[in-house]
Design a protein around this motif. Sequence first.
Motif, short mmCIF file in Angstrom:
data_model
loop_
_atom_site.label_atom_id
_atom_site.label_comp_id
_atom_site.label_asym_id
_atom_site.label_seq_id
_atom_site.Cartn_x
_atom_site.Cartn_y
_atom_site.Cartn_z
N PRO A 1 42.35 47.81 46.22
CA PRO A 1 41.62 46.70 45.58
C PRO A 1 41.54 46.80 44.07
CG PRO A 1 40.34 47.72 47.37
CD PRO A 1 41.48 48.64 47.06
N ASP A 2 42.07 47.85 43.48
CA ASP A 2 41.96 48.03 42.03
C ASP A 2 42.55 46.85 41.26
OD1 ASP A 2 40.91 50.43 42.72
OD2 ASP A 2 42.63 51.64 42.11
N ARG A 3 43.56 46.21 41.82
CA ARG A 3 44.24 45.12 41.12
C ARG A 3 43.47 43.80 41.18
NH1 ARG A 3 46.53 41.63 44.69
NH2 ARG A 3 46.96 42.33 46.83
N LEU A 4 42.41 43.74 42.02
CA LEU A 4 41.69 42.49 42.23
C LEU A 4 40.75 42.20 41.06
CD1 LEU A 4 40.73 42.95 46.00
CD2 LEU A 4 42.75 41.78 45.04
N ALA A 5 40.69 40.94 40.67
CA ALA A 5 39.81 40.53 39.56
C ALA A 5 38.35 40.72 39.95
CB ALA A 5 40.08 39.07 39.22
N ARG A 6 37.59 41.32 39.05
CA ARG A 6 36.17 41.56 39.30
C ARG A 6 35.34 40.61 38.44
NH1 ARG A 6 35.47 48.14 39.72
NH2 ARG A 6 37.10 48.47 41.29
N PRO A 7 34.13 40.35 38.85
CA PRO A 7 33.27 39.48 38.04
C PRO A 7 32.98 40.13 36.69
CG PRO A 7 32.02 40.51 39.82
CD PRO A 7 33.45 40.81 40.08
N ARG A 8 33.04 39.32 35.64
CA ARG A 8 32.87 39.86 34.29
C ARG A 8 31.54 39.49 33.67
NH1 ARG A 8 38.16 37.12 32.06
NH2 ARG A 8 37.25 35.56 33.47
N THR A 9 30.87 38.52 34.23
CA THR A 9 29.60 38.06 33.65
C THR A 9 28.53 38.01 34.73
OG1 THR A 9 30.00 35.72 34.14
CG2 THR A 9 30.90 36.59 32.06
N GLY A 10 27.30 37.88 34.27
CA GLY A 10 26.21 37.75 35.22
C GLY A 10 26.35 36.51 36.08
N ASP A 11 26.84 35.42 35.49
CA ASP A 11 27.03 34.19 36.27
C ASP A 11 28.06 34.39 37.37
OD1 ASP A 11 25.15 32.83 34.80
OD2 ASP A 11 26.62 31.81 33.50
N GLU A 12 29.15 35.12 37.06
CA GLU A 12 30.15 35.38 38.08
C GLU A 12 29.60 36.28 39.17
OE1 GLU A 12 33.57 36.87 36.03
OE2 GLU A 12 34.26 34.87 35.45
N LEU A 13 28.81 37.29 38.78
CA LEU A 13 28.16 38.14 39.78
C LEU A 13 27.28 37.29 40.70
CD1 LEU A 13 26.99 41.34 37.85
CD2 LEU A 13 28.48 41.29 39.87
#
Length: 758
Positions: free
Chosen positions: A408-420
Amino acid sequence: MSPRTPLDTVKHAAATPDVQQPFRELGMTEDEYRRVRSILGRRPTGSELAMYSVMWSEHCSYKSSKVHLKQFGDKAPASDALLVGIGEQAGVVDVGQGYAVTFKVESHNHPSYVEPYQGAATGIGGIVRDIIAMGARPVAVMDPLRFGAADHPDTARVVHGVVAGIGGYGNCLGLPNIGGEVVFDPCYQGNPLVNALCVGVMRHEDIHLAKASGAGNKVILYGARTGGDGIGGASILASETFDSDKPSKRPAVQVGDPFQEKLLIECTLEAFAEKLVVGIQDLGAAGLSCATSELASNGTGGMRVDLSTVPLRDHTLSPEEILMSESQERMCAVVTPENAERFLAICEKWDVTATVIGEVTDGERLEIYWHGELIVDVPPRTVAHDGPVYHRPMARPGWLDALQADTPDRLARPRTGDELREQVLALVSSPNQADKSWITSQYDKYVLGNTVLAQPEDSGMLRIDEETGLGVALATDGNGRYAKLDPYAGAQLALAEAYRNVAATGARPLAVTDCLNFPSPEDPAGMWQFAEACRGLADACRTLGTPVAGGNVSLYNQTGDVGIHPTPVVGVLGVIDDVARRTPMAFAEDGQMIYLLGDTREEFGGSAWTDVVHGHLGGLPPAVDLERERLLAEILINASRDGMIDAAHDLSDGGLVQALVESCLKGGRGARIVVPDGLPAFTFLFSESTGRAVVAVPRSEEVRFTGMCEARGMPATRIGVIDGDSLDVQGEFSLPLTELREAHTRTIPALFGHTRHA
């Protein structure tokens, strides 16, 4: 079946060795058929062939799995609690004060796809009879379920039927449904998993076993009349894959009558109370073939049965069909001649049909007659226990390296609080993480008045003794995604989660039951997965000190050449001295401190986040640390007993944020959470590292609790406080409980709540 003109008697079979017999149509291989002829020294009669075919099926004989299941005995940890282990109809555990608890999980997978309502209903009925046959009163059921994709057009048909069947049968019996699981995944589309668990209670002296001993003792068949339903059903159906080109592999599914079963329960328990029963066996898969051969095989002599005395619903049934019928709500008891009349009188009192169909002999053969003609003459052990044993070819699947390398390392992670915030809502509203009340509200959780905890708590809990508060807790768990990535670790993770769930309620884990759901054993990759899972589970049970008391294997779970994820479902039973001291999951009092126990690492392989947000499966599952699981359990049990915590919830699918949402919504209280220094908010919230739990600690107990954790070497991090009406992850996002509740509860009713399927 074989020609019966004249009647295919033993004498006729010996005189006609060249008669062609349909062994292949009955699921036997040519080698197996030759072996039967070798055992008997002649060709089998049609009735003998029927018996061997169902008893040597994968479902009944465990012919592909028994070489691997041996590990559960060979590696079993020493246990003073285990009174009856593998080999009987259900395991029995000593829970103290003279009480014994028997529990077991079994599958009814294939029948539940063919006919969901009756398949699931008779799955409950069958496991309940296993518990009765041990001498116990059934007190609760559970239902670990796996369905296809939640939005697939056929899934609603299966869900509606299965849930209605479980609820209908269990509710009519008056048994609370206290736990289980509901998982959706496309791999189960053509092959749902319907596993059923039952637990029963008895005194130590009331344990009964399946054996026919004592020459002259009477064999009494009692319960429902025998019909044509389910002939070859569970035994043959569960030994083949589904293939649309072979409708013969989809035989009739059994039909259940819970009211008949309720009478059977009360009748049997009254006979037990009067000490009338020498041996007993329920009639499940393989029907009379199983009951007669197993009772005789487990006893000290032989058995003589008159099949023509069996009460029938359908008088056109042939002897072979009577022997193979899987009609429900039937049991076989062995009773001394002097007690036979009283036993029959009790059956009459409860309006239960009962007939003496034979007797125990001092010989070594199972002899079955039909209107005076001998149609079966076999050594019973060769039917019941000495079937074929296969060492199937095994090979680590070639695709596994690439799957594990796709981390899963290649998967995009949330970068902001809104995305979280957005991904938290996506997670808690996904079918697997969403509230399952639409399903569980169709079950009676509290009938009998002894349910202490039930869904959606970490474990179901029952009071056993009203005076002292003695109780037991049960949890079932399994993660097919983890097991797909690594079947050895996947089985251990299933045990670890069930073990953790039991401990989270304050109960001490004692023993294990398992239902091992796997694809075809004829596929070397599938066989390797099964062998690895058995090895992993046996090793973990030894480390945690929880012996396997019994269970079930379900193979051929695939459609054509497409198999399910390997899915070992593990049930753990624990004991609690006083249910008044149990720990619920709900955050219920403002101002209490929220602590995270355990270590959080970057572990996302097979996680709910990767599935919900990215539709990804790859990498390795979370690392297993069984010593940490044992330590965590000790902390949770001691803290519960000593009143140091008011709530506890294990961390598993969905990680910390899923647990926080569930505990907040269950208690109707918000939480203010602070992300620990040095840990990314995403990892903190979504990681599925094991050996972790979240607890609510009263301020008055904080010093004592943290001191205990420190003394035992358990990481305990204060991450927040119960407060307000939102889940507030400070510096990242805030989610009102009203919004969380709407997201968490809307999904399942939207999918299944408005359309009924037959």
